[in-house]
Design a protein around this motif. Structure first.
Motif, PDB file in Angstrom:
ATOM      1  N   HIS A 261       0.814  -1.216   0.000  1.00 20.72           N
ATOM      2  CA  HIS A 261       0.000   0.000   0.000  1.00 20.72           C
ATOM      3  C   HIS A 261       0.849   1.268   0.000  1.00 20.72           C
ATOM      4  O   HIS A 261       0.307   2.371   0.157  1.00 20.72           O
ATOM      5  N   THR A 262       2.161   1.142  -0.180  1.00 22.04           N
ATOM      6  CA  THR A 262       3.029   2.323  -0.123  1.00 22.04           C
ATOM      7  C   THR A 262       3.892   2.479  -1.367  1.00 22.04           C
ATOM      8  O   THR A 262       4.861   3.233  -1.346  1.00 22.04           O
ATOM      9  N   LEU A 263       3.555   1.799  -2.461  1.00 19.70           N
ATOM     10  CA  LEU A 263       4.383   1.869  -3.668  1.00 19.70           C
ATOM     11  C   LEU A 263       4.398   3.287  -4.236  1.00 19.70           C
ATOM     12  O   LEU A 263       3.345   3.899  -4.414  1.00 19.70           O
ATOM     13  N   PRO A 264       5.588   3.842  -4.528  1.00 18.15           N
ATOM     14  CA  PRO A 264       5.654   5.205  -5.064  1.00 18.15           C
ATOM     15  C   PRO A 264       4.905   5.354  -6.390  1.00 18.15           C
ATOM     16  O   PRO A 264       4.257   6.367  -6.632  1.00 18.15           O
ATOM     17  N   LEU A 265       5.020   4.339  -7.258  1.00 22.81           N
ATOM     18  CA  LEU A 265       4.395   4.419  -8.586  1.00 22.81           C
ATOM     19  C   LEU A 265       4.164   3.012  -9.112  1.00 22.81           C
ATOM     20  O   LEU A 265       5.082   2.196  -9.137  1.00 22.81           O
ATOM     21  N   HIS A 266       2.939   2.720  -9.486  1.00 20.74           N
ATOM     22  CA  HIS A 266       2.688   1.430 -10.124  1.00 20.74           C
ATOM     23  C   HIS A 266       1.492   1.548 -11.054  1.00 20.74           C
ATOM     24  O   HIS A 266       0.573   2.341 -10.849  1.00 20.74           O
ATOM     25  N   GLY A 267       1.551   0.757 -12.128  1.00 21.79           N
ATOM     26  CA  GLY A 267       0.491   0.793 -13.124  1.00 21.79           C
ATOM     27  C   GLY A 267       0.718  -0.301 -14.142  1.00 21.79           C
ATOM     28  O   GLY A 267       1.558  -1.193 -13.951  1.00 21.79           O
ATOM     29  N   THR A 268      -0.008  -0.243 -15.228  1.00 26.19           N
ATOM     30  CA  THR A 268       0.072  -1.278 -16.259  1.00 26.19           C
ATOM     31  C   THR A 268       0.246  -0.643 -17.633  1.00 26.19           C
ATOM     32  O   THR A 268      -0.039   0.548 -17.832  1.00 26.19           O
ATOM     33  N   PHE A 269       0.755  -1.456 -18.565  1.00 27.65           N
ATOM     34  CA  PHE A 269       0.772  -1.039 -19.960  1.00 27.65           C
ATOM     35  C   PHE A 269       0.184  -2.157 -20.801  1.00 27.65           C
ATOM     36  O   PHE A 269       0.152  -3.328 -20.389  1.00 27.65           O
ATOM     37  N   ILE A 270      -0.301  -1.796 -21.982  1.00 27.18           N
ATOM     38  CA  ILE A 270      -0.936  -2.769 -22.870  1.00 27.18           C
ATOM     39  C   ILE A 270       0.016  -3.035 -24.032  1.00 27.18           C
ATOM     40  O   ILE A 270       0.261  -2.174 -24.872  1.00 27.18           O
ATOM     41  N   GLY A 271       0.572  -4.231 -24.052  1.00 27.38           N
ATOM     42  CA  GLY A 271       1.545  -4.611 -25.063  1.00 27.38           C
ATOM     43  C   GLY A 271       2.164  -5.933 -24.669  1.00 27.38           C
ATOM     44  O   GLY A 271       1.760  -6.565 -23.689  1.00 27.38           O
ATOM     45  N   ALA A 272       3.172  -6.359 -25.424  1.00 25.27           N
ATOM     46  CA  ALA A 272       3.866  -7.604 -25.115  1.00 25.27           C
ATOM     47  C   ALA A 272       4.841  -7.374 -23.968  1.00 25.27           C
ATOM     48  O   ALA A 272       5.360  -6.269 -23.785  1.00 25.27           O
ATOM     49  N   ALA A 273       5.072  -8.426 -23.187  1.00 25.34           N
ATOM     50  CA  ALA A 273       6.011  -8.314 -22.071  1.00 25.34           C
ATOM     51  C   ALA A 273       7.385  -7.885 -22.549  1.00 25.34           C
ATOM     52  O   ALA A 273       8.103  -7.139 -21.857  1.00 25.34           O
ATOM     53  N   SER A 274       7.763  -8.315 -23.771  1.00 22.67           N
ATOM     54  CA  SER A 274       9.074  -7.976 -24.322  1.00 22.67           C
ATOM     55  C   SER A 274       9.188  -6.510 -24.730  1.00 22.67           C
ATOM     56  O   SER A 274      10.285  -6.025 -25.025  1.00 22.67           O
ATOM     57  N   ASP A 275       8.061  -5.793 -24.741  1.00 16.27           N
ATOM     58  CA  ASP A 275       8.096  -4.370 -25.099  1.00 16.27           C
ATOM     59  C   ASP A 275       8.769  -3.525 -24.016  1.00 16.27           C
ATOM     60  O   ASP A 275       9.281  -2.443 -24.300  1.00 16.27           O
ATOM     61  N   SER A 276       8.737  -3.998 -22.770  1.00 10.69           N
ATOM     62  CA  SER A 276       9.299  -3.213 -21.674  1.00 10.69           C
ATOM     63  C   SER A 276      10.816  -3.253 -21.708  1.00 10.69           C
ATOM     64  O   SER A 276      11.433  -4.325 -21.715  1.00 10.69           O
ATOM     65  N   LEU A 277      11.429  -2.072 -21.735  1.00  6.45           N
ATOM     66  CA  LEU A 277      12.890  -1.954 -21.746  1.00  6.45           C
ATOM     67  C   LEU A 277      13.443  -1.582 -20.374  1.00  6.45           C
ATOM     68  O   LEU A 277      14.650  -1.418 -20.219  1.00  6.45           O
ATOM     69  N   GLY A 278      12.562  -1.433 -19.402  1.00  2.69           N
ATOM     70  CA  GLY A 278      13.026  -1.148 -18.048  1.00  2.69           C
ATOM     71  C   GLY A 278      12.609   0.210 -17.527  1.00  2.69           C
ATOM     72  O   GLY A 278      11.946   0.997 -18.207  1.00  2.69           O
ATOM     73  N   MET A 279      13.012   0.463 -16.292  1.00  5.58           N
ATOM     74  CA  MET A 279      12.635   1.677 -15.582  1.00  5.58           C
ATOM     75  C   MET A 279      13.889   2.323 -15.001  1.00  5.58           C
ATOM     76  O   MET A 279      14.813   1.641 -14.564  1.00  5.58           O
ATOM     77  N   ASP A 280      13.902   3.639 -14.990  1.00  5.56           N
ATOM     78  CA  ASP A 280      15.023   4.394 -14.426  1.00  5.56           C
ATOM     79  C   ASP A 280      14.466   5.379 -13.397  1.00  5.56           C
ATOM     80  O   ASP A 280      13.497   6.086 -13.674  1.00  5.56           O
ATOM     81  N   VAL A 281      15.057   5.388 -12.203  1.00  3.60           N
ATOM     82  CA  VAL A 281      14.607   6.284 -11.134  1.00  3.60           C
ATOM     83  C   VAL A 281      15.772   7.136 -10.675  1.00  3.60           C
ATOM     84  O   VAL A 281      16.875   6.621 -10.392  1.00  3.60           O
ATOM     85  N   LYS A 282      15.544   8.443 -10.591  1.00  2.61           N
ATOM     86  CA  LYS A 282      16.566   9.368 -10.093  1.00  2.61           C
ATOM     87  C   LYS A 282      15.939  10.284  -9.046  1.00  2.61           C
ATOM     88  O   LYS A 282      14.810  10.761  -9.224  1.00  2.61           O
ATOM     89  N   VAL A 283      16.655  10.499  -7.966  1.00  6.12           N
ATOM     90  CA  VAL A 283      16.199  11.392  -6.893  1.00  6.12           C
ATOM     91  C   VAL A 283      17.277  12.421  -6.628  1.00  6.12           C
ATOM     92  O   VAL A 283      18.442  12.064  -6.371  1.00  6.12           O
ATOM     93  N   PHE A 284      16.905  13.695  -6.699  1.00  2.78           N
ATOM     94  CA  PHE A 284      17.827  14.794  -6.435  1.00  2.78           C
ATOM     95  C   PHE A 284      17.261  15.616  -5.273  1.00  2.78           C
ATOM     96  O   PHE A 284      16.055  15.863  -5.198  1.00  2.78           O
ATOM     97  N   THR A 285      18.108  16.038  -4.353  1.00  2.00           N
ATOM     98  CA  THR A 285      17.654  16.846  -3.222  1.00  2.00           C
ATOM     99  C   THR A 285      18.520  18.095  -3.095  1.00  2.00           C
ATOM    100  O   THR A 285      19.703  18.096  -3.468  1.00  2.00           O
ATOM    101  N   GLN A 286      17.918  19.136  -2.564  1.00  2.00           N
ATOM    102  CA  GLN A 286      18.651  20.378  -2.337  1.00  2.00           C
ATOM    103  C   GLN A 286      18.135  21.016  -1.068  1.00  2.00           C
ATOM    104  O   GLN A 286      16.936  21.286  -0.942  1.00  2.00           O
ATOM    105  N   ALA A 287      19.020  21.231  -0.121  1.00  3.21           N
ATOM    106  CA  ALA A 287      18.655  21.875   1.141  1.00  3.21           C
ATOM    107  C   ALA A 287      18.896  23.366   1.042  1.00  3.21           C
ATOM    108  O   ALA A 287      19.780  23.830   0.324  1.00  3.21           O
ATOM    109  N   SER A 288      18.073  24.121   1.773  1.00  2.79           N
ATOM    110  CA  SER A 288      18.255  25.572   1.787  1.00  2.79           C
ATOM    111  C   SER A 288      17.942  26.121   3.171  1.00  2.79           C
ATOM    112  O   SER A 288      17.469  25.405   4.035  1.00  2.79           O
TER     113      SER A 288
END
Length: 288
Positions: A261-288
């Motif tokens: 119940h805490t997944l940052p992002l999840h969903g589905t796509f309509i296509g073949a399983a082989s269509d997925s090339l992967g996922m990339d996640v980047k997090v940048f922070t800046q304090a002030s």
């Protein structure tokens, strides 16, 4: 009080244009007495046909997007600025009745904490001898009397010091007994081992997800840890991955009795399983 800006960019790539099903996003940090969102923006490409925000049963904000267009790439970029003033927490903050283990929650607390006291039924299938409970009881002295805060600190520190951290790209969370047997896991695996051990001792635990602020040079990461309910301070953060206690360097986005119940992002796509090339996640922070 410190101010922090977090940029969280998630990109899904596909071999050919695909259609997208519903996507649910938990990216906005929770507002509380020690964490307040000042400004938040969410950009999604391709632009969704509809985007609505709801508050779930745990008080987390959930964005729900539906799409009409096909694309070879789906990008979700969240930028949030927030103020933080996490107070230190110690054994002295606990109510007198909860200072020593074991203690009992009162009737009202038990009713509110029921889901967070319940062991996962799947654990019983994979752990018929309840190895997790046996491991947790090893931290109890012979007379079973120990400071509650000390006990939880020892549990968290033991995971941090004796288990090997391994980043896992696979979805889902290992069963706590699996992490115990393997001796390694990801932050979410360590969090669930800590939670299940606390529940085995009769303490309410829940799963927290959000961000770990690694340094002041624009680095951060998504992260998961445990929270245990202690009369007095309430939900106390225990991060068995780092061994830290309290919310310093942590930004809470979602909490629940179960990590699904805490997944940052999840969903589905309509296509073949082989269509997925992967996922990339980047997090940048800046304090002030």
């Amino acid at each position: 009080m410190s101010t922090l800006t977090i940029r969280h960019l998630t990109t899904y790539r596909y071999l050919r244009p695909v259609a997208f099903g519903e996507h649910r996003m938990m990216l906005r940090p929770r507002d509380s007495h020690d964490q307040r969102v000042i400004e938040a923006s969410l950009e999604i490409r391709p632009q969704p046909a509809s985007l609505e925000f709801v508050i779930d049963d745990f008080g987390n904000q959930v964005g729900i997007a539906h799409f009409a267009d096909c694309a070879q790439e789906l990008c979700v970029e969240s930028v949030v600025s927030l103020e933080q003033s996490p107070p230190p927490v110690s054994a002295g903050d606990l109510e007198e009745r909860a200072g020593r283990f074991p203690f009992d929650y009162n009737t009202d607390e038990c009713a509110d904490l029921a889901l967070c006291l319940e062991r996962n039924s799947l654990d019983a299938l994979g752990d018929p001898d309840d190895e997790v409970a046996g491991w947790a009881r090893k931290f109890l002295p012979v007379d079973r009397s120990i400071g509650t805060f000390e006990l939880l600190t020892q549990l968290s520190q033991s995971i941090h010091c004796t288990f090997r951290y391994r980043r896992r790209e696979a979805k889902g969370v290992q069963l706590p007994v699996e992490t115990l047997r393997l001796g390694h896991g990801s932050c979410r695996d360590f969090a669930m081992l800590m939670i299940d051990a606390a529940r085995a001792l009769g303490l309410a635990g829940r799963f927290a997800s959000g961000y770990l602020i690694l340094s002041s040079d624009e680095h951060g990461s998504t992260h998961a840890w445990a929270q245990v309910y202690l009369p007095g301070p309430g939900w106390v953060d225990f991060d068995p991955t780092s061994g830290n206690i309290g919310r310093e360097k942590l930004v809470v986005v979602a909490v629940a009795h179960d990590p699904q119940h805490t997944l940052p992002l999840h969903g589905t796509f309509i296509g073949a399983a082989s269509d997925s090339l992967g996922m990339d996640v980047k997090v940048f922070t800046q304090a002030s």
